[in-house]
Design a protein around this motif. Structure first.
Motif, PDB file in Angstrom:
ATOM      1  N   GLU A 221       1.323  -0.898  -0.003  1.00 20.63           N
ATOM      2  CA  GLU A 221       0.033   0.012  -0.122  1.00 20.63           C
ATOM      3  C   GLU A 221       1.059   1.138  -0.648  1.00 20.63           C
ATOM      4  O   GLU A 221       0.738   2.243  -0.934  1.00 20.63           O
ATOM      5  CB  GLU A 221      -1.171   0.266   1.556  1.00 20.63           C
ATOM      6  CG  GLU A 221      -2.266  -0.593   1.210  1.00 20.63           C
ATOM      7  CD  GLU A 221      -2.517  -0.853   2.699  1.00 20.63           C
ATOM      8  OE1 GLU A 221      -2.623   0.209   3.119  1.00 20.63           O
ATOM      9  OE2 GLU A 221      -4.098  -1.679   1.980  1.00 20.63           O
ATOM     10  N   LEU A 222       1.709   0.956   1.001  1.00 21.28           N
ATOM     11  CA  LEU A 222       2.806   2.225   0.438  1.00 21.28           C
ATOM     12  C   LEU A 222       3.460   2.803   0.111  1.00 21.28           C
ATOM     13  O   LEU A 222       4.012   3.833  -1.103  1.00 21.28           O
ATOM     14  CB  LEU A 222       4.071   2.294   2.162  1.00 21.28           C
ATOM     15  CG  LEU A 222       4.851   3.322   1.989  1.00 21.28           C
ATOM     16  CD1 LEU A 222       3.939   4.074   2.868  1.00 21.28           C
ATOM     17  CD2 LEU A 222       5.912   2.590   3.391  1.00 21.28           C
ATOM     18  N   GLU A 223       3.851   1.875  -1.021  1.00 27.48           N
ATOM     19  CA  GLU A 223       4.337   2.066  -2.555  1.00 27.48           C
ATOM     20  C   GLU A 223       3.792   2.315  -3.291  1.00 27.48           C
ATOM     21  O   GLU A 223       3.713   3.147  -4.674  1.00 27.48           O
ATOM     22  CB  GLU A 223       4.988   0.753  -3.207  1.00 27.48           C
ATOM     23  CG  GLU A 223       5.964  -0.283  -2.753  1.00 27.48           C
ATOM     24  CD  GLU A 223       6.426  -1.389  -2.890  1.00 27.48           C
ATOM     25  OE1 GLU A 223       5.447  -2.562  -4.084  1.00 27.48           O
ATOM     26  OE2 GLU A 223       7.724  -1.914  -2.608  1.00 27.48           O
ATOM     27  N   GLU A 224       2.084   1.609  -3.270  1.00 23.38           N
ATOM     28  CA  GLU A 224       0.827   2.406  -4.358  1.00 23.38           C
ATOM     29  C   GLU A 224       0.981   3.733  -4.332  1.00 23.38           C
ATOM     30  O   GLU A 224       0.542   4.837  -5.108  1.00 23.38           O
ATOM     31  CB  GLU A 224      -0.135   1.585  -4.070  1.00 23.38           C
ATOM     32  CG  GLU A 224      -0.150   0.018  -4.738  1.00 23.38           C
ATOM     33  CD  GLU A 224      -1.608  -0.404  -4.043  1.00 23.38           C
ATOM     34  OE1 GLU A 224      -1.968  -0.313  -3.962  1.00 23.38           O
ATOM     35  OE2 GLU A 224      -1.335  -1.746  -4.862  1.00 23.38           O
ATOM     36  N   TRP A 225       0.847   3.862  -2.860  1.00 21.92           N
ATOM     37  CA  TRP A 225       0.493   4.928  -2.410  1.00 21.92           C
ATOM     38  C   TRP A 225       1.876   6.554  -2.406  1.00 21.92           C
ATOM     39  O   TRP A 225       1.827   7.326  -3.334  1.00 21.92           O
ATOM     40  CB  TRP A 225       0.447   5.514  -0.781  1.00 21.92           C
ATOM     41  CG  TRP A 225       0.359   6.417  -0.457  1.00 21.92           C
ATOM     42  CD1 TRP A 225      -0.830   7.098  -0.179  1.00 21.92           C
ATOM     43  CD2 TRP A 225       1.319   7.752  -0.089  1.00 21.92           C
ATOM     44  NE1 TRP A 225      -0.769   9.345   0.172  1.00 21.92           N
ATOM     45  CE2 TRP A 225       0.500   9.478   0.598  1.00 21.92           C
ATOM     46  CE3 TRP A 225       2.411   8.414   0.211  1.00 21.92           C
ATOM     47  CZ2 TRP A 225       1.291  10.359   0.531  1.00 21.92           C
ATOM     48  CZ3 TRP A 225       3.218   9.455   0.539  1.00 21.92           C
ATOM     49  CH2 TRP A 225       2.600  10.362   0.419  1.00 21.92           C
ATOM     50  N   TYR A 226       2.808   5.660  -2.680  1.00 26.11           N
ATOM     51  CA  TYR A 226       3.798   6.552  -3.509  1.00 26.11           C
ATOM     52  C   TYR A 226       3.921   6.809  -5.090  1.00 26.11           C
ATOM     53  O   TYR A 226       4.265   8.320  -5.852  1.00 26.11           O
ATOM     54  CB  TYR A 226       5.707   6.161  -2.980  1.00 26.11           C
ATOM     55  CG  TYR A 226       5.844   6.284  -1.927  1.00 26.11           C
ATOM     56  CD1 TYR A 226       6.360   7.524  -1.395  1.00 26.11           C
ATOM     57  CD2 TYR A 226       6.133   5.615  -0.583  1.00 26.11           C
ATOM     58  CE1 TYR A 226       6.525   8.010  -0.530  1.00 26.11           C
ATOM     59  CE2 TYR A 226       7.273   5.829   0.640  1.00 26.11           C
ATOM     60  CZ  TYR A 226       7.008   7.000   1.106  1.00 26.11           C
ATOM     61  OH  TYR A 226       7.226   7.714   2.057  1.00 26.11           O
ATOM     62  N   ALA A 227       3.852   6.425  -5.588  1.00 27.35           N
ATOM     63  CA  ALA A 227       3.136   5.549  -7.215  1.00 27.35           C
ATOM     64  C   ALA A 227       2.212   6.581  -7.414  1.00 27.35           C
ATOM     65  O   ALA A 227       2.622   7.872  -8.387  1.00 27.35           O
ATOM     66  CB  ALA A 227       3.069   4.821  -7.437  1.00 27.35           C
ATOM     67  N   ARG A 228       1.359   6.687  -6.420  1.00 37.98           N
ATOM     68  CA  ARG A 228       0.398   8.412  -6.983  1.00 37.98           C
ATOM     69  C   ARG A 228       0.860   9.342  -6.230  1.00 37.98           C
ATOM     70  O   ARG A 228       0.529  10.343  -7.278  1.00 37.98           O
ATOM     71  CB  ARG A 228      -0.892   7.395  -5.676  1.00 37.98           C
ATOM     72  CG  ARG A 228      -2.141   6.506  -6.497  1.00 37.98           C
ATOM     73  CD  ARG A 228      -3.069   6.365  -5.780  1.00 37.98           C
ATOM     74  NE  ARG A 228      -3.612   6.409  -4.702  1.00 37.98           N
ATOM     75  CZ  ARG A 228      -3.458   5.093  -3.396  1.00 37.98           C
ATOM     76  NH1 ARG A 228      -2.635   4.214  -4.054  1.00 37.98           N
ATOM     77  NH2 ARG A 228      -2.733   5.577  -1.931  1.00 37.98           N
ATOM     78  N   GLN A 229       1.170   9.512  -5.170  1.00 34.53           N
ATOM     79  CA  GLN A 229       1.838  10.920  -5.724  1.00 34.53           C
ATOM     80  C   GLN A 229       3.119  11.166  -5.858  1.00 34.53           C
ATOM     81  O   GLN A 229       2.823  12.751  -6.361  1.00 34.53           O
ATOM     82  CB  GLN A 229       2.825  10.747  -3.861  1.00 34.53           C
ATOM     83  CG  GLN A 229       1.901  10.619  -2.621  1.00 34.53           C
ATOM     84  CD  GLN A 229       0.775  12.233  -2.683  1.00 34.53           C
ATOM     85  OE1 GLN A 229      -0.385  12.001  -2.925  1.00 34.53           O
ATOM     86  NE2 GLN A 229       1.426  13.157  -2.049  1.00 34.53           N
ATOM     87  N   ASP A 230       3.860  10.563  -6.805  1.00 37.48           N
ATOM     88  CA  ASP A 230       4.594  11.162  -7.723  1.00 37.48           C
ATOM     89  C   ASP A 230       3.913  11.064  -9.272  1.00 37.48           C
ATOM     90  O   ASP A 230       3.998  11.818  -9.661  1.00 37.48           O
ATOM     91  CB  ASP A 230       5.658   9.659  -8.167  1.00 37.48           C
ATOM     92  CG  ASP A 230       6.402   9.494  -7.152  1.00 37.48           C
ATOM     93  OD1 ASP A 230       7.112   9.986  -6.454  1.00 37.48           O
ATOM     94  OD2 ASP A 230       7.544   8.563  -6.705  1.00 37.48           O
ATOM     95  N   GLU A 231       2.433  10.749  -9.530  1.00 35.09           N
ATOM     96  CA  GLU A 231       2.253  10.944 -10.991  1.00 35.09           C
ATOM     97  C   GLU A 231       1.379  12.089 -10.787  1.00 35.09           C
ATOM     98  O   GLU A 231       1.585  12.861 -11.420  1.00 35.09           O
ATOM     99  CB  GLU A 231       1.076   9.696 -10.748  1.00 35.09           C
ATOM    100  CG  GLU A 231      -0.115   9.730 -11.922  1.00 35.09           C
ATOM    101  CD  GLU A 231      -0.955   8.594 -11.814  1.00 35.09           C
ATOM    102  OE1 GLU A 231      -2.391   8.637 -12.635  1.00 35.09           O
ATOM    103  OE2 GLU A 231      -0.570   7.690 -11.763  1.00 35.09           O
ATOM    104  N   LYS A 232       1.083  12.413  -9.503  1.00 32.78           N
ATOM    105  CA  LYS A 232       0.439  13.306  -9.203  1.00 32.78           C
ATOM    106  C   LYS A 232       0.882  14.982  -9.355  1.00 32.78           C
ATOM    107  O   LYS A 232       0.897  15.816  -9.709  1.00 32.78           O
ATOM    108  CB  LYS A 232      -0.337  13.543  -7.978  1.00 32.78           C
ATOM    109  CG  LYS A 232      -1.437  15.062  -7.430  1.00 32.78           C
ATOM    110  CD  LYS A 232      -2.556  15.418  -6.114  1.00 32.78           C
ATOM    111  CE  LYS A 232      -2.574  14.379  -4.947  1.00 32.78           C
ATOM    112  NZ  LYS A 232      -2.753  14.047  -4.234  1.00 32.78           N
TER     113      LYS A 232
END
Length: 134
Positions: free
Chosen positions: A58-69
Motif C-alpha cells: 500500500e505504501l508503494e502504491e501511495w508513493y506511485a500515486r503521489q509521484d503521478e500527481k
C-alpha cells in the motif's frame, strides 16, 4: 563421616519431589496449553508478516500515486507559466484591467482554502472604478 558432596539426604528429597509430582490430567492440560499457545504464536507471527507485506504494498502504491500527481501538477504549472509569459508579452494600452482581472479571482466563494483577500479585492475594484490621477 561428613562430606561436601551429595549425600543420602538429597536423594531422599528428590524421592519426595517425585512422589508429589502433579497428576496426569494436569500434566496433559499443561502440554495441550503449551501446544495451543505455540500455535497461536505461529498464527500471530504469520498474520503480522502478512500485514507488513500489505502495508509495504500500500505504501508503494501511495508513493506511485503521489509521484503521478506531482508530475501532473508540474506539467500543468509549466503550461500555466508558459501561457502567463506569452500573455505578458502582449501588452496593449488600455488592457491593464483585463489582465488584472485574469490574474485575480474576484469570486469570493470559489476559493475556500485560500487566504482572505476580500480587502485587496475591494481595493482593486475601487481603483478600477475610480483610477488614481497622476
Amino acid at each position: 563421616e561428613e562430606t561436601n558432596g551429595p549425600t543420602n539426604c538429597y536423594a531422599a528429597i528428590s524421592q519426595a519431589d517425585r512422589l508429589q509430582s502433579e497428576p496426569e490430567s494436569i500434566r496433559k492440560w499443561r502440554e495441550e496449553q503449551k501446544e495451543r499457545l505455540e500455535q497461536l504464536d505461529a498464527n500471530s507471527r504469520k498474520q503480522e508478516a502478512e500485514w507488513k507485506e500489505k502495508a509495504i504494498k500500500e505504501l508503494e502504491e501511495w508513493y506511485a500515486r503521489q509521484d503521478e500527481k506531482l508530475e501532473k501538477t508540474k506539467a500543468s504549472n509549466r503550461a500555466a507559466e508558459e501561457a502567463f509569459v506569452n500573455d505578458a508579452e502582449d501588452v496593449f494600452p488600455g488592457t491593464e484591467w483585463e489582465r488584472v482581472a485574469q490574474l485575480c479571482d474576484f469570486n469570493p466563494k470559489s476559493s475556500k482554502q485560500a487566504k482572505d483577500v476580500s480587502r485587496m479585492r475591494s481595493v482593486l475594484i475601487s481603483l478600477k472604478q475610480a483610477p488614481l490621477v497622476r
